[in-house]
Scaffold this motif. Structure first.
Motif, PDB file in Angstrom:
ATOM      1  N   CYS B  51      67.236 -19.274 121.982  1.00  0.00           N
ATOM      2  CA  CYS B  51      66.253 -20.155 121.348  1.00  0.00           C
ATOM      3  C   CYS B  51      65.457 -20.975 122.356  1.00  0.00           C
ATOM      4  O   CYS B  51      64.246 -21.113 122.233  1.00  0.00           O
ATOM      5  CB  CYS B  51      66.924 -21.111 120.381  1.00  0.00           C
ATOM      6  SG  CYS B  51      68.537 -20.667 119.794  1.00  0.00           S
ATOM      7  N   CYS B  52      66.138 -21.526 123.370  1.00  0.00           N
ATOM      8  CA  CYS B  52      65.443 -22.354 124.343  1.00  0.00           C
ATOM      9  C   CYS B  52      64.364 -21.546 125.043  1.00  0.00           C
ATOM     10  O   CYS B  52      63.355 -22.103 125.483  1.00  0.00           O
ATOM     11  CB  CYS B  52      66.415 -22.905 125.368  1.00  0.00           C
ATOM     12  SG  CYS B  52      67.557 -24.073 124.668  1.00  0.00           S
ATOM     13  N   GLU B  55      61.198 -21.892 123.201  1.00  0.00           N
ATOM     14  CA  GLU B  55      60.537 -23.165 123.494  1.00  0.00           C
ATOM     15  C   GLU B  55      59.955 -23.149 124.897  1.00  0.00           C
ATOM     16  O   GLU B  55      58.932 -23.772 125.166  1.00  0.00           O
ATOM     17  CB  GLU B  55      61.514 -24.333 123.339  1.00  0.00           C
ATOM     18  CG  GLU B  55      61.732 -24.797 121.916  1.00  0.00           C
ATOM     19  CD  GLU B  55      60.471 -25.273 121.226  1.00  0.00           C
ATOM     20  OE1 GLU B  55      59.526 -24.481 121.081  1.00  0.00           O
ATOM     21  OE2 GLU B  55      60.429 -26.426 120.804  1.00  0.00           O
ATOM     22  N   THR B  89      71.961 -19.996 125.645  1.00  0.00           N
ATOM     23  CA  THR B  89      73.415 -19.869 125.750  1.00  0.00           C
ATOM     24  C   THR B  89      73.778 -18.844 126.820  1.00  0.00           C
ATOM     25  O   THR B  89      73.180 -17.781 126.886  1.00  0.00           O
ATOM     26  CB  THR B  89      73.987 -19.380 124.416  1.00  0.00           C
ATOM     27  OG1 THR B  89      73.336 -20.056 123.371  1.00  0.00           O
ATOM     28  CG2 THR B  89      75.463 -19.615 124.348  1.00  0.00           C
ATOM     29  N   ILE B 123      76.613 -26.501 120.662  1.00  0.00           N
ATOM     30  CA  ILE B 123      77.406 -26.432 119.432  1.00  0.00           C
ATOM     31  C   ILE B 123      78.363 -25.245 119.476  1.00  0.00           C
ATOM     32  O   ILE B 123      79.199 -25.113 118.607  1.00  0.00           O
ATOM     33  CB  ILE B 123      76.509 -26.339 118.177  1.00  0.00           C
ATOM     34  CG1 ILE B 123      75.680 -25.071 118.175  1.00  0.00           C
ATOM     35  CG2 ILE B 123      75.628 -27.550 118.054  1.00  0.00           C
ATOM     36  CD1 ILE B 123      74.981 -24.819 116.852  1.00  0.00           C
ATOM     37  N   CYS B 146      68.392 -29.364 121.579  1.00  0.00           N
ATOM     38  CA  CYS B 146      68.914 -28.096 121.070  1.00  0.00           C
ATOM     39  C   CYS B 146      67.925 -27.506 120.073  1.00  0.00           C
ATOM     40  O   CYS B 146      68.147 -27.567 118.889  1.00  0.00           O
ATOM     41  CB  CYS B 146      70.266 -28.290 120.421  1.00  0.00           C
ATOM     42  SG  CYS B 146      71.050 -26.740 119.983  1.00  0.00           S
ATOM     43  N   PRO B 147      66.868 -26.869 120.482  1.00  0.00           N
ATOM     44  CA  PRO B 147      66.386 -26.772 121.848  1.00  0.00           C
ATOM     45  C   PRO B 147      65.559 -27.997 122.215  1.00  0.00           C
ATOM     46  O   PRO B 147      65.073 -28.693 121.339  1.00  0.00           O
ATOM     47  CB  PRO B 147      65.488 -25.538 121.789  1.00  0.00           C
ATOM     48  CG  PRO B 147      64.973 -25.521 120.413  1.00  0.00           C
ATOM     49  CD  PRO B 147      66.032 -26.105 119.552  1.00  0.00           C
ATOM     50  N   ARG B 149      62.370 -30.154 123.274  1.00  0.00           N
ATOM     51  CA  ARG B 149      60.942 -29.979 123.016  1.00  0.00           C
ATOM     52  C   ARG B 149      60.248 -29.596 124.320  1.00  0.00           C
ATOM     53  O   ARG B 149      60.756 -29.893 125.394  1.00  0.00           O
ATOM     54  CB  ARG B 149      60.355 -31.279 122.486  1.00  0.00           C
ATOM     55  CG  ARG B 149      60.910 -31.715 121.161  1.00  0.00           C
ATOM     56  CD  ARG B 149      60.272 -33.018 120.763  1.00  0.00           C
ATOM     57  NE  ARG B 149      58.832 -32.863 120.755  1.00  0.00           N
ATOM     58  CZ  ARG B 149      58.135 -32.462 119.691  1.00  0.00           C
ATOM     59  NH1 ARG B 149      58.752 -32.233 118.576  1.00  0.00           N
ATOM     60  NH2 ARG B 149      56.838 -32.318 119.751  1.00  0.00           N
TER      61      ARG B 149
END
Lengths: 169, 187, 414
Positions: B51-52, B55, B89, B123, B146-147, B149
């Motif tokens: 996910c990061c 972003e 992750t 998490i 998480c993630p 900004r």
């Protein structure tokens, strides 16, 4: 005539008789238990005669308190033409978790079965490549079984008591 | 008719380091000049797993524009890059790969851990996940979220620029640094 | 550690004696847009076979879900397919609603439809622009990403978060959409068609793009069904299976939209199916906005409906009550600590995610956490067809096939 749960249940009972047990219909989804040695027969019949040609999902569940049938393999089949789903269950003991593979019927079952093996240790007999898929190859247990904890058991970096994780949450 | 030309007057130049200057020359310490040069031309290596990484894509995009800070060029080979941006992750299966990438980078190298997962496992306090990349490689800047900004990622890069700017040229030869590397079993 | 360091670059021993070359692609290759490893046998430019290795970001979602109260599972679903997190969130909430027998009001359904279709647009935009990047056109990517930012701003206004949204609650939303949110949605609806048409003009009939994509990575409908494909990838092969129509949820039966299908299932068809779906999603949002406006016009009290009344027990009380009323405070505490009562039972619920059927197979034993929760992850299921699709094709086609399948690493590995 559209295929409904009742008609399907009738047809399957006529064909397989006593082999199919524990009929259930929770939330409109027909569920039935089949014996482990007959799972391919039932699935093949459903594929050929009843049009259940789409394997939606394949997974397994661990019930430690059910002695002799601890592991339950769950198939979700879908008849795309009649738009009806069916859930099939197979129970096997944890000492000898042998279930025949569905890869001959559904190519898509390949990785689903590998994942199930990886997480719960179901031995799919006849699977072309039953090896670990998600976890590291060195892993020597099946982590989704209930007796194993979520956190890494060898971990030293976090103090469980400080994090409130000593219990059975 | 010529096209109207616009000049961007809202620019900030890096200040000239302190030193002794006269006609046609300027003398200052080597540290400062090298720090200045390094600071404003960091080449990032995005090691984006989840996910990061999305972003981070937004950070590179037009709205946030990482290129403003001298990190225009993403390098995808570790040999050319200065900063390893670990976004996402890192599972235990991935950890050796990450370490390999870090080892392939040339000194001086820096690492930013973007997001909770890279910093501490986030998490995912579970058996397959590495609880923070600082278990396998040394980290310079941690970015929370998480993630996070895109602004936070930019802030992390600016923080790293401060570090790079003020880093002594001898740091990488110091016993402390060697000890740090030893603790990660990196020669 | 040194043993493990070498682990991922092991080559098959016999590869030295062979005529073909073994190529290790990944797991951190920039062209794969995620952590996928493929050990390919290539003969010149042709891919003979490939062995995918996955699990590089396996995070044990299903194990974690067994230890988390129902509300705390929602953030996990975010991180499955992080490009369209709201669809996953709402799918999970609908699963619990199915288990509890909660019927949501029409306005909530339509609000959900708006958010889910926005998420679908965002996901398809990423996928299509990444296909374009892999064929060598970066412009479209930077251009549509500005509009994806607008979608993120809408999420942010509704739930406070951009990417991993944790949007909505069981029975509806945590709060009503603000005026600003509606304005942002309207602004998006006004400006988006122009941007999308420019994006289409850049690629759809672009000779270079078409010649790269047509015929690359095809799959037949039979094989796709046998591999349990769902979503745009199945539709590109010519099967009009869409859960929004086949088994409607969240009042999708009220909407008028088409299911675009392809014929050959190649990269271009997948691209075009996604492209058309963006327009269908746009139309659905338009209809949903009109339907909500009509509901509010007929009955002004509808403006305040944002969750199902019977889901009161599963819904946080208003914040001002928490500060002033004891019952509300106790209830708030219980909710946050995850002490909500659910029924024992087994339920499967599937929603049409951006990549296909996202399914939740939930077994509840009445406790505070799921007894077992299995996610049907479309990416995981269709990625196994990748070796069959790319074998015999060009290496460069294998790259665009991977991005046009839109395999999201988080969803693949769970």
């Amino acid at each position: 005539m559209a295929l409904t749960n009742e008609i399907l249940k009738q047809k399957l009972s006529d064909k397989f008789g006593e082999q199919l047990t524990e009929w259930d219909e929770q939330y409109g989804l027909l569920t039935v238990r089949m014996p482990a040695e007959a799972n391919l027969k039932v699935i093949q019949h459903l594929y050929d005669a009843e049009g259940f040609q789409f394997l939606t999902d394949l997974t397994a569940v661990h019930y430690p308190e059910r002695t002799g049938e601890e592991l339950c393999v769950v198939y979700h089949l879908h008849n795309l033409v009649e738009n009806i789903r069916l859930r099939l269950k197979v129970y096997v003991p944890v000492e000898k978790p042998d279930v025949y593979t569905a890869t001959k019927i559904f190519s898509g079952a390949n990785w689903m079965e590998r994942e199930t093996y990886d997480n719960l240790g179901i031995n799919f007999v006849g699977h072309p490549n039953l090896t670990r898929i998600l976890n590291v190859d060195e892993m020597d247990y099946f982590p989704l079984r209930k007796e194993y904890q979520m956190e890494d058991p060898t971990r030293l970096d976090k103090d469980d008591e400080m994090f409130g994780r000593g219990g059975s949450i | 008719m010529g096209r109207p030309v616009q000049y961007n007057t809202n620019m900030k130049l890096s200040p000239i380091p302190e030193g002794y200057s006269g006609e046609g020359f300027m003398a200052t310490s080597f540290d400062k000049v090298v720090g200045l040069a390094r600071k404003n031309s960091l080449w990032p290596l995005p090691f984006a797993t989840s996910c990061c990484g999305i972003e981070f894509m937004a950070t590179m995009g037009a709205n946030y524009d990482l290129a403003r800070f001298g990190s225009e060029r993403m390098g995808f080979t570790p040999r050319q890059c200065d900063v390893l941006l670990v976004a996402g992750t890192i599972a235990k299966k991935m950890a050796p790969v990450l370490r390999q990438v870090y080892l392939q980078m040339a000194e001086p190298r820096w690492v930013i851990a973007i997001g909770a997962c890279a910093s501490s496992g986030g998490i995912f306090d579970s058996y397959p996940v590495l609880q923070g990349i600082d278990q396998v490689i040394p980290v310079d800047v941690y970015v929370a979220g998480c993630p996070p900004r895109p602004e936070a990622i930019l802030d992390g890069i600016l923080k790293l620029q401060d570090l790079v700017h003020n880093e002594s040229l001898r740091r990488r030869n110091s016993p402390q640094y060697k000890e740090l590397m030893e603790s990660y079993a990196i020669q | 550690m040194s043993e493990q360091t070498q682990h991922h670059i092991q080559l098959a021993e016999e590869s030295l004696a062979k005529q073909s070359t073994t190529l290790n692609l990944g797991p951190t290759h920039p062209a794969t847009h995620g952590v996928f490893q493929n050990i390919m046998e290539i003969d010149g430019e042709r891919v003979l076979s490939t062995v995918p290795t996955i699990g590089y970001i396996h995070r044990a979602f299903e194990k974690i879900a067994e230890r988390r109260p129902y509300y705390q599972v929602t953030p996990l679903t975010d991180r499955l397919n992080y490009c369209s997190a709201p669809i996953n969130n709402m799918g999970w909430h609908m699963t619990i609603e199915k288990l509890l027998g909660i019927k949501t009001p029409k306005r909530v359904d339509y609000m959900r439809v708006i958010i889910m279709e926005l998420a679908r647009i965002a996901d398809h935009l990423i996928c299509n622009s990444v296909v374009a990047v892999d064929t060598g056109a970066l412009t479209g990517f930077t251009y549509v990403f500005q509009w994806r930012e607008l979608i993120y701003e809408i999420y942010e206004e509704v739930c406070g978060s951009r990417l991993t949204t944790n949007i909505g609650r069981v029975g509806g939303f945590e709060r009503n959409f603000t005026q600003v949110a509606w304005e942002k949605i309207n602004k998006f609806m006004e400006g988006f068609p122009k941007v999308m048409r420019e994006f289409e003009a850049l690629l759809n009939r672009n000779r270079i793009f078409m010649e790269r994509c047509i015929g690359a990575g095809p799959i037949s409908a039979e094989r796709a069904l046998n591999y349990s494909f769902t979503g745009p990838n199945l539709r590109a092969a010519g099967v009009d299976y869409d859960l929004r129509v086949a088994q409607p949820y969240s009042s999708y039966e009220d909407f008028d939209f088409k299911i675009p299908v392809g014929t050959t299932g190649d990269v271009y068809d997948r691209y075009m199916v996604r492209n058309d779906e963006i327009w269908e999603s746009y139309k659905i949002i338009e209809q949903a906005l009109a339907k909500i406006a009509k509901l509010e016009q007929e009955d002004p009290t509808q403006k305040d409906v944002f969750y199902a009344p019977e889901s009161d027990h599963y819904h946080l009380p208003p914040k001002q009550d928490v500060y002033t009323k004891m019952e509300a405070l106790i209830f708030h505490f219980k909710m946050v600590m995850g002490e909500i009562d659910v029924l024992p039972g087994e339920v499967y619920h599937g929603v049409e995610g951006a990549n296909g059927e996202v399914g939740y197979y939930l077994i509840s034993d009445g406790g505070r956490t799921p007894y077992r929760l299995h996610f049907r992850r479309p990416c995981f299921i269709y990625y196994q067809a990748y070796p069959e699709i790319v074998s015999g094709g060009l290496l460069s086609d294998a790259i665009i096939t991977l991005s046009s399948l839109n395999v999201i690493a988080g969803e693949l590995d769970a």
